[in-house]
Design an enzyme around this catalytic site. Structure first.
Site, PDB file in Angstrom:
ATOM      1  N   ASP A 127      -6.075-130.432  28.639  1.00 49.30           N
ATOM      2  CA  ASP A 127      -4.803-130.858  28.050  1.00 49.30           C
ATOM      3  C   ASP A 127      -4.669-130.453  26.582  1.00 49.30           C
ATOM      4  O   ASP A 127      -3.939-131.073  25.830  1.00 49.30           O
ATOM      5  CB  ASP A 127      -4.637-132.374  28.199  1.00 49.30           C
ATOM      6  CG  ASP A 127      -5.714-133.139  27.437  1.00 49.30           C
ATOM      7  OD1 ASP A 127      -6.590-132.491  26.825  1.00 49.30           O
ATOM      8  OD2 ASP A 127      -5.678-134.379  27.453  1.00 49.30           O
ATOM      9  N   CYS A 172      -2.016-114.162  26.628  1.00 50.89           N
ATOM     10  CA  CYS A 172      -0.868-113.248  26.610  1.00 50.89           C
ATOM     11  C   CYS A 172       0.425-114.052  26.756  1.00 50.89           C
ATOM     12  O   CYS A 172       1.483-113.622  26.302  1.00 50.89           O
ATOM     13  CB  CYS A 172      -0.951-112.239  27.753  1.00 50.89           C
ATOM     14  SG  CYS A 172      -2.254-111.014  27.577  1.00 50.89           S
ATOM     15  N   CYS A 185       0.498-135.783  28.206  1.00 52.55           N
ATOM     16  CA  CYS A 185       1.618-136.668  28.490  1.00 52.55           C
ATOM     17  C   CYS A 185       1.603-137.911  27.621  1.00 52.55           C
ATOM     18  O   CYS A 185       2.323-138.853  27.876  1.00 52.55           O
ATOM     19  CB  CYS A 185       1.580-137.035  29.958  1.00 52.55           C
ATOM     20  SG  CYS A 185      -0.047-137.591  30.450  1.00 52.55           S
TER      21      CYS A 185
HETATM   22 ZN   LIG Z   1      -4.297-111.637  26.721  1.00 49.34          ZN
END
Ligand SMILES: [Zn+2]
Length: 248
Positions: A127, A172, A185
């Site tokens: 998390d 990415c 949360c």
């Molecule tokens: Zn990457």
């Protein structure tokens, strides 16, 4: 496989995509699940039920009353216990024939590399971005497939990063990370079944990767809007300046 195992896994062995040989592959496989909260709980239980022979469960957190609404591997009797140990007991209660290792601390550096190197598939159910980036880098370096999910409010996301060579990675998509409250949360809340949906899908993608079944979510980010019950998909492209996987 003995008679008890043949009966236990019979409904899965019936599938031509699994068959006896696939079940044997599952029984010999090792999955690393990091984070035994709302997503890791159902993922661990379904992978244990499906007969993934070795599971390594990692979490440094303790079970809190506010977790029980959705973290189904933990019960009232587990309050204050470590989550990896509590989830390990739950998986073994379902399937005592498995090897389940509980790691009750945060895996970093060499410890993380070792556990990733031993795994056939890594499930990221953490998390926070710091953990996610570390897990992502270890999976890239060791060329291990990474199954990654998150859920918040009534929304969920899941993606697979193959890492066998050249594809996009987790970073990415989330280059600089950002606010961890988008991953947990505590501030925003979450509706219990949403984590169940994404957690079960983490297990499904993991089993498919181990057995080489069908098409995985590799390089695809699947997004759930549980309020409107809409699914959408985004193709993940490699970021040429990604701090984790670019050549530079
Ligand atoms: Zn990457």
């Amino acid at each position: 496989m003995n008679d008890e195992q043949l009966l236990r896994y019979s409904r899965q062995i019936l599938l031509p995509e699994v068959d006896l040989s696939g079940q044997q592959v599952l029984l010999k496989s090792n999955v690393l699940i990091i984070g035994l909260g709302g997503l890791g709980s159902p993922a661990a239980l379904y992978l244990g039920g499906a007969g993934v022979g070795s599971l390594t469960l990692v979490d440094d957190d303790a079970v809190d009353l506010s977790n029980l609404q959705r973290q189904i591997a933990h019960g009232q009797n587990d309050l204050s216990r470590n989550k990896a140990e509590s989830a390990s007991d739950s998986v073994l209660a379902l399937n005592s024939g498995l090897k389940v290792k509980a790691v009750p601390y945060r895996l970093r550096n060499e410890d993380l590399k070792l556990q990733v190197s031993l795994a056939d598939v890594v499930v990221d159910a953490t998390d926070n971005f710091e953990s996610r980036f570390e897990i992502n880098e270890a999976c890239i370096n060791l060329r291990k497939p990474l199954v990654s999910g998150s859920a918040i409010r009534m929304e969920g996301q899941i993606a697979v990063f193959d890492n066998s060579g050249g594809g996009p990675c987790y970073r990415c998509v989330y280059a600089s990370g950002g606010d961890d409250s988008n991953l947990n949360c505590v501030e925003n809340g979450v509706l219990a079944p949403v984590v169940g949906v994404i957690g079960a899908m983490l297990a499904l993608e993991t089993v498919k990767l181990i057995l080489g079944i069908g098409s995985s979510l590799n390089s695809r980010l699947l997004l759930l809007d549980g309020k409107l019950m809409n699914w959408s998909e985004v193709k993940i492209l490699k970021n040429r300046t990604c701090p984790a996987c670019s050549e530079a």
